[in-house]
Write an enzyme that holds these catalytic residues in place. Structure first.
Site, PDB file in Angstrom:
ATOM      1  N   ARG A  51       0.951  -1.103  -0.015  1.00  0.00           N
ATOM      2  CA  ARG A  51       0.092   0.010   0.043  1.00  0.00           C
ATOM      3  C   ARG A  51       0.711   1.293  -0.014  1.00  0.00           C
ATOM      4  NH1 ARG A  51      -3.279  -2.748   4.848  1.00  0.00           N
ATOM      5  NH2 ARG A  51      -1.262  -2.305   5.802  1.00  0.00           N
ATOM      6  N   SER A  82      -5.895  -0.338  -0.625  1.00  0.00           N
ATOM      7  CA  SER A  82      -6.420  -1.641   0.023  1.00  0.00           C
ATOM      8  C   SER A  82      -5.774  -2.859  -0.387  1.00  0.00           C
ATOM      9  CB  SER A  82      -7.773  -1.695  -0.494  1.00  0.00           C
ATOM     10  OG  SER A  82      -8.300  -2.905   0.188  1.00  0.00           O
ATOM     11  N   GLY A  83      -4.793  -3.400   0.502  1.00  0.00           N
ATOM     12  CA  GLY A  83      -3.932  -4.574   0.396  1.00  0.00           C
ATOM     13  C   GLY A  83      -4.865  -5.703   0.213  1.00  0.00           C
ATOM     14  N   LYS A 161      -9.539   6.017   3.927  1.00  0.00           N
ATOM     15  CA  LYS A 161      -8.444   5.287   4.255  1.00  0.00           C
ATOM     16  C   LYS A 161      -7.955   5.947   5.526  1.00  0.00           C
ATOM     17  CE  LYS A 161      -4.925   2.636   3.712  1.00  0.00           C
ATOM     18  NZ  LYS A 161      -5.029   1.543   3.414  1.00  0.00           N
ATOM     19  N   SER A 230     -10.540   1.459   5.127  1.00  0.00           N
ATOM     20  CA  SER A 230      -9.490   0.570   4.864  1.00  0.00           C
ATOM     21  C   SER A 230      -8.115   1.126   5.758  1.00  0.00           C
ATOM     22  CB  SER A 230      -9.059   0.516   3.514  1.00  0.00           C
ATOM     23  OG  SER A 230      -7.839  -0.301   3.319  1.00  0.00           O
ATOM     24  N   ARG A 324     -12.398 -11.970   1.652  1.00  0.00           N
ATOM     25  CA  ARG A 324     -12.191 -11.110   0.233  1.00  0.00           C
ATOM     26  C   ARG A 324     -12.038 -12.072  -0.659  1.00  0.00           C
ATOM     27  NH1 ARG A 324      -8.429  -7.520   3.381  1.00  0.00           N
ATOM     28  NH2 ARG A 324      -6.730  -9.265   3.056  1.00  0.00           N
ATOM     29  N   SER A 343     -12.594  -5.185  -0.277  1.00  0.00           N
ATOM     30  CA  SER A 343     -11.725  -4.677   0.977  1.00  0.00           C
ATOM     31  C   SER A 343     -12.439  -5.490   2.303  1.00  0.00           C
ATOM     32  CB  SER A 343     -12.030  -3.031   1.390  1.00  0.00           C
ATOM     33  OG  SER A 343     -11.497  -2.730   2.276  1.00  0.00           O
ATOM     34  N   GLY A 350     -22.052  -2.199   7.674  1.00  0.00           N
ATOM     35  CA  GLY A 350     -23.173  -3.180   7.248  1.00  0.00           C
ATOM     36  C   GLY A 350     -23.190  -4.402   8.453  1.00  0.00           C
ATOM     37  N   GLY A 354     -21.719  -9.422   6.415  1.00  0.00           N
ATOM     38  CA  GLY A 354     -22.258  -8.694   5.227  1.00  0.00           C
ATOM     39  C   GLY A 354     -21.371  -7.847   4.959  1.00  0.00           C
TER      40      GLY A 354
END
EC number: 3.5.2.15
Length: 363
Positions: A51, A82-83, A161, A230, A324, A343, A350, A354
């Protein structure tokens, strides 16, 4: 006014060849770039330096193109790396441009509106606490104003970020007699993401009242359905990109959002498309997909639709990495495209298991 989104495949975190070609061809105007979002191929954890590698490369690239120093670039462009591209996810960048001089070709349909804002640098003791919530809330409101979005219901996605704690940062706070939200550096990523997401919820009116420190990463009933945060080691401030639809913006690009109720909820794509202005007339094809952004996290219950999962029990691979890969595969199978901004780490973003999903389409 017009927002343009360009999605570019990259061969490495320092690969600017596709971006350079897009600029040379006139597809991207570097003077109008306000944000670059990227999925890099690191582990997405504390020691993911892909990143920072990508961010420093992009800052240097834009500094050269704009004849600015890197500090000046830092003041005008948000870099959100985003890694983690587990499974079949493909490393890529999403380049956002805003052209204030472009007239809208359709004054009856709202188009994609984008705005950025930055907080000041956070002190270690502020990360994961109400200070970060409040600073993020204020930055979201400033970004909305920059985008010309007047109604909170017109905001469809807020990408942030945010920083994390390291051993050095924890020790620096302790030397000043200050405590921190937690002492586990990986856990601090969740606290930072969670506080940032609650800042979005506060700005958009999704909370019943003020947030207290003890609610962050504990009271999961509090969440935003439009936040994506992130965390990374490469910065100390929060960088905020607000995306929505607003009158006066050219509708060539539009955005919609929905919430994945669990990791298998591919139907969220259809619900997001239905929320796009004029989405009922749009057939989603790979050519019309300008970008997809989504959060992923293993369900705390240890099951998905009644079936046990072990994502959170793997001592070798962090659960967010499994999530992911799972969510990326589910959505890529529906879309026929692996360049998806999935991400991990969905604290207060959420419902449990989810996460918010945003779809940017090109008409």
């Amino acid at each position: 006014m017009k927002t343009r989104v360009t999605r570019l495949t990259v061969a490495a975190p320092n690969d600017v060849s596709a971006l350079a070609q897009a600029i040379e061809s006139g597809e991207v105007d570097p003077t109008r770039v306000i944000a670059v979002l990227g999925k890099t191929e690191g582990n997405g954890c504390v020691n993911d330096f892909t990143r920072a590698f990508a961010t420093s490369t992009l800052k240097r690239f834009f500094a050269e193109r704009l004849a600015l120093n890197e500090t000046e670039v830092d003041e005008r462009i948000a870099f959100v790396m985003s890694g983690g591209t587990e499974g079949g996810l493909s490393p890529h960048w999403l380049v956002f441009e805003v052209d204030d001089s472009a007239p809208s070709r359709d004054t009856t349909t709202p188009g994609l509106a984008a705005g950025v804002a930055f907080t000041r640098d956070l002190r270690p003791e502020e990360i994961g606490r109400t200070s970060q919530v409040e600073l993020t809330r204020d930055a979201v409101l400033r970004a909305m104003a920059a985008a010309g979005i007047q109604r909170v219901e017109d905001v469809h996605f807020v990408q942030i970020k945010c920083p994390l704690l390291t051993a050095a940062r924890i020790n620096e706070a302790a030397a000043r007699g200050q405590s921190v939200a937690c002492h586990d550096t990986y856990e601090s990523m969740g606290y930072s993401r969670g506080a940032s997401a609650l800042g979005v919820a506060a700005a958009l009116g999704d909370l019943p009242g003020d947030v207290r420190d003890e609610q962050i990463c504990r009271e999961w009933s509090l969440y935003s359905s439009r936040a994506s945060s992130s965390a990374g080691i490469e910065l100390l401030r929060n960088e905020v990109l607000v995306l929505g639809n607003a009158p006066g913006w050219d509708p060539e690009y539009r955005i919609g959002h929905a919430v994945m109720e669990d990791a298998l909820d591919a139907q969220a794509i259809e619900r997001a498309l239905a929320s796009v202005p004029g989405g009922d007339k749009i057939k989603l094809t790979p050519e019309r997909l300008a970008g997809l952004l989504v959060k992923a996290e293993p369900s705390a219950s240890g099951s998905i639709r009644g079936n046990r999962h072990v994502m959170s029990d793997d001592s070798d691979i962090n659960g967010s990495r499994h999530a992911r890969a799972l969510v990326g595969g589910v959505l890529a199978g529906q879309l026929g495209d692996t360049r998806l901004f999935v991400s991990g780490g969905a604290e207060h973003q959420g419902p449990n298991g989810g996460g918010p999903l945003a779809l940017i389409v090109r008409s």
